[in-house]
Design a protein around this motif. Structure first.
Motif, PDB file in Angstrom:
ATOM      1  N   VAL A 163       4.482-116.550   4.278  1.00 53.24           N
ATOM      2  CA  VAL A 163       3.383-116.898   3.148  1.00 53.24           C
ATOM      3  C   VAL A 163       4.044-118.018   2.254  1.00 53.24           C
ATOM      4  CG1 VAL A 163       2.128-115.971   1.210  1.00 53.24           C
ATOM      5  CG2 VAL A 163       1.999-114.854   3.353  1.00 53.24           C
ATOM      6  N   ALA A 164       5.415-117.847   1.853  1.00 53.75           N
ATOM      7  CA  ALA A 164       5.963-118.632   0.923  1.00 53.75           C
ATOM      8  C   ALA A 164       5.933-120.151   1.643  1.00 53.75           C
ATOM      9  CB  ALA A 164       7.427-118.332   0.668  1.00 53.75           C
ATOM     10  N   PHE A 165       6.377-120.461   2.889  1.00 56.59           N
ATOM     11  CA  PHE A 165       6.235-121.548   3.449  1.00 56.59           C
ATOM     12  C   PHE A 165       4.972-122.171   3.392  1.00 56.59           C
ATOM     13  CE2 PHE A 165      10.312-122.694   5.817  1.00 56.59           C
ATOM     14  CZ  PHE A 165      11.005-121.823   5.129  1.00 56.59           C
ATOM     15  N   VAL A 166       3.833-121.760   3.257  1.00 56.62           N
ATOM     16  CA  VAL A 166       2.620-122.030   3.186  1.00 56.62           C
ATOM     17  C   VAL A 166       2.209-122.720   1.770  1.00 56.62           C
ATOM     18  CG1 VAL A 166       0.146-121.959   3.771  1.00 56.62           C
ATOM     19  CG2 VAL A 166       1.735-120.749   5.179  1.00 56.62           C
ATOM     20  N   LEU A 167       2.838-122.039   0.628  1.00 60.28           N
ATOM     21  CA  LEU A 167       2.319-122.489  -0.504  1.00 60.28           C
ATOM     22  C   LEU A 167       2.386-123.994  -1.022  1.00 60.28           C
ATOM     23  CD1 LEU A 167       3.884-119.597  -2.569  1.00 60.28           C
ATOM     24  CD2 LEU A 167       1.627-119.995  -1.968  1.00 60.28           C
ATOM     25  N   ALA A 217      16.527-122.296  -0.301  1.00 55.73           N
ATOM     26  CA  ALA A 217      16.872-124.000   0.111  1.00 55.73           C
ATOM     27  C   ALA A 217      15.754-124.408   0.876  1.00 55.73           C
ATOM     28  CB  ALA A 217      17.988-123.806   1.135  1.00 55.73           C
ATOM     29  N   PRO A 218      15.089-124.000   2.029  1.00 55.62           N
ATOM     30  CA  PRO A 218      13.853-124.799   2.498  1.00 55.62           C
ATOM     31  C   PRO A 218      12.723-124.900   1.526  1.00 55.62           C
ATOM     32  CG  PRO A 218      14.024-122.560   3.619  1.00 55.62           C
ATOM     33  CD  PRO A 218      15.302-122.799   2.783  1.00 55.62           C
ATOM     34  N   LEU A 219      12.470-123.779   0.840  1.00 51.92           N
ATOM     35  CA  LEU A 219      11.321-123.830  -0.149  1.00 51.92           C
ATOM     36  C   LEU A 219      11.442-124.792  -1.140  1.00 51.92           C
ATOM     37  CD1 LEU A 219      10.056-120.209  -1.028  1.00 51.92           C
ATOM     38  CD2 LEU A 219       8.688-122.170  -0.067  1.00 51.92           C
ATOM     39  N   LEU A 220      12.508-125.139  -1.732  1.00 52.84           N
ATOM     40  CA  LEU A 220      12.716-126.186  -2.655  1.00 52.84           C
ATOM     41  C   LEU A 220      12.628-127.514  -2.040  1.00 52.84           C
ATOM     42  CD1 LEU A 220      16.051-124.881  -4.793  1.00 52.84           C
ATOM     43  CD2 LEU A 220      13.440-125.272  -5.510  1.00 52.84           C
ATOM     44  N   ILE A 221      12.989-127.609  -0.897  1.00 49.61           N
ATOM     45  CA  ILE A 221      12.643-129.035  -0.275  1.00 49.61           C
ATOM     46  C   ILE A 221      11.270-129.060   0.083  1.00 49.61           C
ATOM     47  CG2 ILE A 221      13.019-130.226   1.902  1.00 49.61           C
ATOM     48  CD1 ILE A 221      15.965-128.835   2.244  1.00 49.61           C
ATOM     49  N   LEU A 222      10.349-128.147   0.521  1.00 44.41           N
ATOM     50  CA  LEU A 222       9.001-128.298   0.942  1.00 44.41           C
ATOM     51  C   LEU A 222       8.354-128.567  -0.488  1.00 44.41           C
ATOM     52  CD1 LEU A 222       8.780-125.489   3.201  1.00 44.41           C
ATOM     53  CD2 LEU A 222       8.487-127.920   3.820  1.00 44.41           C
ATOM     54  N   PHE A 223       8.797-127.807  -1.686  1.00 48.17           N
ATOM     55  CA  PHE A 223       8.030-128.015  -2.868  1.00 48.17           C
ATOM     56  C   PHE A 223       8.395-129.327  -3.392  1.00 48.17           C
ATOM     57  CE2 PHE A 223       7.072-123.403  -3.262  1.00 48.17           C
ATOM     58  CZ  PHE A 223       6.032-123.428  -4.125  1.00 48.17           C
TER      59      PHE A 223
END
Length: 266
Positions: A163-167, A217-223
């Protein structure tokens, strides 16, 4: 549409998502045994150490059946993710402009890939998290882990990562709908970092800092990639709005397209 029609549409989308999840859950029952073997693999790896004594404890008579339902349901949610993610974007689709609807397929595919990618990353992080957390057991101590606690930890980790990766994709979608501008998000980048850290802390089990950073780490990159896409989209829409205002006979003395729109409104 009227509010009643919106609610009816939401109900229909929810029913379709539930049916797909139940169908995936049936498949999850057949995958339960290999899934449980894979989930318990880190514990078996730890048990190979002669100085460690670790096992899963089923504390109630109905615990094995309850866990079978939970694991199968989670597998059903993962298998049905293309369906319920499509239903989500199909519900939002009427709010988009004609040109923006062309991007709906891209959003849908990105959401599915990111959700499944988050689940895969969580699955890869899970053994390291289990081994790291159990290493704090004092010498001479044994780990008799409650089965419900352990399985809930693994399942929550998988779904939270997905879910976090979809945000970030949802963030870009809201920007395309005109509900939020990229500059507004960029000005609040500190809050974005805090939000990402909070999401990672919620998803990470207990005090497992290692898993938290795996997610951050990947969430910050995606955001921040999502913020870049929002800024790029805002710039395109501002140019189109400015050109439309010039065609409508509004002067270009105003500093920004927003000022020009206010001028046109007067």
């Amino acid at each position: 549409m009227e509010l009643r029609e919106h609610l009816r549409e939401f109900r229909n989308r929810l029913i379709k998502s539930a049916v797909a999840t139940l169908a995936g859950m049936v498949g999850g029952f057949f995958l339960y045994d290999p899934a449980m073997q894979a989930i318990q693999a880190p514990l078996h790896q730890i048990a190979q150490d002669p100085s460690r004594n670790i096992s899963i404890n089923y504390s109630a008579v109905g615990s094995p059946f309850d866990l079978m339902v939970q694991v199968s349901l989670t597998i059903g949610v993962i298998l049905a993710s293309p369906v319920w993610l499509y239903q989500l974007w199909a519900y939002i689709l009427p709010a988009l402009h004609r040109k923006e609807k062309a991007y709906a397929l891209v959003f849908f595919c990105s959401s599915v890939l990111l959700f499944l990618g988050g689940v895969v990353i969580a699955w890869l992080c899970m053994p390291a998290a289990v081994i790291a957390l159990t290493m704090f057991t004092p010498e001479g101590g044994d780990n008799f882990i409650d089965a419900k606690t352990y399985i809930a930890f693994v399942l929550r980790l998988l779904l939270a990562f997905g879910v976090a990766f979809v945000l970030p994709v949802v963030l870009v979608g809201l920007n395309m709908m005109g509900l939020i501008r990229g500059r507004t998000i960029l000005k609040s980048w500190r809050w974005v970092v805090v939000l990402v850290a909070l999401l990672a802390a919620i998803a990470a089990p207990g005090s497992d800092v290692l898993t938290m950073f795996y997610l951050m780490a990947p969430l910050l990159i995606l955001f921040f990639l999502a913020i870049g896409l929002c800024l790029w989209g805002d710039r395109r829409r501002d140019r189109r709005a400015a050109a439309a205002l010039v065609d409508a006979g509004v002067g270009s003395d105003a500093a920004t397209p927003e000022d020009q729109l206010r001028t046109l409104g007067r």
